[in-house]
Design a protein around this motif. Sequence first.
Motif, PDB file in Angstrom:
ATOM      1  N   PHE A 430       0.739  -1.381  -0.079  1.00  0.00           N
ATOM      2  CA  PHE A 430      -0.121   0.142   0.075  1.00  0.00           C
ATOM      3  C   PHE A 430       0.992   1.191  -0.196  1.00  0.00           C
ATOM      4  O   PHE A 430       1.917   1.285   0.623  1.00  0.00           O
ATOM      5  N   GLU A 435      -4.131   4.482   2.920  1.00  0.00           N
ATOM      6  CA  GLU A 435      -4.637   3.442   1.680  1.00  0.00           C
ATOM      7  C   GLU A 435      -4.791   2.364   2.251  1.00  0.00           C
ATOM      8  O   GLU A 435      -6.002   1.516   1.782  1.00  0.00           O
ATOM      9  N   LYS A 438      -8.073   1.410   4.107  1.00  0.00           N
ATOM     10  CA  LYS A 438      -9.448   1.561   3.189  1.00  0.00           C
ATOM     11  C   LYS A 438      -9.717   0.115   2.659  1.00  0.00           C
ATOM     12  O   LYS A 438     -10.752  -0.273   2.117  1.00  0.00           O
ATOM     13  N   GLY A 439      -8.741  -1.087   2.997  1.00  0.00           N
ATOM     14  CA  GLY A 439      -8.793  -2.224   2.293  1.00  0.00           C
ATOM     15  C   GLY A 439      -9.269  -3.124   3.533  1.00  0.00           C
ATOM     16  O   GLY A 439      -9.819  -2.475   4.507  1.00  0.00           O
ATOM     17  N   ASN A 440      -9.468  -4.378   2.986  1.00  0.00           N
ATOM     18  CA  ASN A 440      -9.942  -5.427   4.117  1.00  0.00           C
ATOM     19  C   ASN A 440      -8.892  -6.580   4.171  1.00  0.00           C
ATOM     20  O   ASN A 440      -8.288  -6.841   3.188  1.00  0.00           O
ATOM     21  N   ASP A 443      -9.129  -9.283   1.879  1.00  0.00           N
ATOM     22  CA  ASP A 443      -8.913  -9.433   0.690  1.00  0.00           C
ATOM     23  C   ASP A 443      -7.349  -9.743   0.135  1.00  0.00           C
ATOM     24  O   ASP A 443      -7.070 -10.003  -0.950  1.00  0.00           O
ATOM     25  N   ARG A 474      -0.874  -5.852  -2.761  1.00  0.00           N
ATOM     26  CA  ARG A 474      -1.812  -5.039  -3.508  1.00  0.00           C
ATOM     27  C   ARG A 474      -1.724  -4.902  -4.879  1.00  0.00           C
ATOM     28  O   ARG A 474      -2.364  -5.111  -5.816  1.00  0.00           O
TER      29      ARG A 474
END
Length: 756
Positions: A430, A435, A438-440, A443, A474
Amino acid sequence: MKKTLHVLIIGHSEEEAALLGEELGRGGYDIFLERVYSSSTMIEALSRHSWDVVLSEYKLPRFSVLAALELLRKNAPATPLIVVSEERDDEALVAAIKAGARDFILKQRLERLLPAVKAALAEKKAPAPGIDGGHFETRLKLALEVNNSGLWDWNVETGEIHFSSQWEAMLGFREGEFTPNLHTWEALLHPEDKTAVNHALNEHLEGRTPYYETEHRLKSRKGEWIWVQNRGRVVERDEEGRALRVIGTYTDISSRKRAEASLRLKTAEFETIFNAIPEAVVFSNNKREITLANPAFCALFEYPPDELEGKSEEIFYTDPKDFRNAANSGPEANGKEAIPAREILFKKRTGRTLTGEKLETPVQDAQGNRIGFLSIIRDVSARRKNGDVPKVQETNYRRLFEEDLTGNFIISPQGAILTCNPSFARIFGFASVDEAMKGNFFDLNPDPRFKASFLELLRKEKKLESHELELQRRDGKTVYVVQNVIGEFGENGDLQSIRGYVFDDTRRREIESQFVQSQKMESLGTLAGSIAHDFNNLLSVISANSEILLMKMNSEDPLRKAAEQIKQTSRQAAILTHQILTFSRKQVVQPRVIDLNEVVENVAKILLRLIGKDIEMHTILNPDLGKVKIDPVQIEQIIINLAVNARDAMAGGGKLTIGTNNVTVDKEMAGKHIDAQAGLYVLLAVSDTGTGMDSETLKHIFEPFFTTKKKGKGTGLGLSTVYGIVKQNKGFIDVYSEPGKGSIFKIYLPRQAEGQ
């Protein structure tokens, strides 16, 4: 005015050289030191300066002490060389003295260095009878005596053994009282040692070991058991390989054995007491690195014992200033007095804090030098009220969280990243912490079953320690991590949040994979080489008999065509066995220092006919290319094999590029390849614009008989041959390829230093 002693040091570190200089300075000399590491630097030093004495390690990384003695004999024959070694090795001692060394001194007995140098200098001015360079036996005897060793010489056929006088003295026998033969010697052996001694001796006599070495007990004249270290080697065999004569050395190691036994007893007593102390106790060295911690300490800070050794004490401090004050400031840091007890806010492995009262005292060696610290920590958190803990600690904890190199995080049961530190963002690719948040978390693993299995395991175990996971960055690249996580559960047992940290384990996994692959290739090479040798012998018989048949047949003989086919097939099989031997690194080669550009230019003429008109060929050669040491025929094999593979990958035409360059391989790059060393290399790069390869194919391309070509179109030995040649010449290979994007093979070969 002090006399200047000019000393040339070979191979020792800067610290060791300074120690040797300090020892020699006790003799009233001004010491001038210079250190060299290779034959070229030694020749250069000898050519521009006159040296009083040379001090050399026995085991040198770039050349041997025997080679150094030869250089000294040619360039400065009157200059004495003394070997200063870390280990006592009788064979090394004999070899060095025989080659011309004036003495052999152990680093543990540096008090012998100054007398040895003075004796060598006196001998240099006026050689004493029996101790000059031509009297090897006398110098060897003196060297063995000061190292508490002696010689034995065994006539295997007659059983007679000659022992030097030290042997009889060691066992308390008077001169002539002991009959020197194998039977009387065996009678002195301890019954429990006989089997091991006889086995080791027979193994060497039969040629299965390079030398004989044992530690065993002998009965002295007074009936006491003396421990000795016995080493020997067969120096004469008959035509059938039977041992005729064995020469060796022996050393009285009784004192060492008694010391080891005493140390084991004291260690056991110490461990019993140390482990039973209820207070948290820890030892650390002068760098504040932990060397030993008792169970109470491990329990207090919630660390497994095997994780603490070598770690800095700093990991237990919530405020770095507290650690710096303890480690670097004031007389406490450098003195030898106990440091008064003081309260410090510490942190546990889980991040929780505790207030500890720390009492510290320096630890000294037998000479009074401080070698570390002993600390006792008592948990006094209970006597502290919540308001007593300074609020500034929250700021310090946040700073530690932000600066930690592991990826710290807190997530919800649904995977939302509630908070994380910069390291977490970096590990998973990231651009920033914002940033990442904002993710999981779930995932990061594309497997739809990952979330359910992870949560099920955490609810069952409550916390996961050293939990290994394969996740994705990512950008889609795989990252292997080791994580420790703890679930926070409510009163009704529901999972409310998950906190923990991850450590990027990708690099270790890559090295482990390379090692396994290297071992597999080594095993395949050994097997293939053995088979190839036997197969070659069979082919020689077939080929020779086909030649005889053809000589006896006329041109009209109906069987002549079959005989010619046998001959042709045996030749093709011989080519295959040669390739197998190349892969297994057992073929005979003639390496020499060459210009790689010249070989490329010569081979390029052949390749123009070999690759066909549909393929463009370009060469990009560095005109200032360094030299490499390799058999030029092997370089030709590498280029032709890679060019043929490139041609087959460009069935519809394309571009083949061959380039050379000088490169410097750093430690990071060398660490990606088993057995690779950082340093100067010459690069040979062969690239094509062909079909390319996928990652699964890349894993197997160097394995013998692996091929992606149709049946009958390839043997699968081309790249195996390349691999074997490069490994044989201490190089390594990098391959870059993707389907539809062509391939590039980069061959790294060690660059030869100028003048070599």
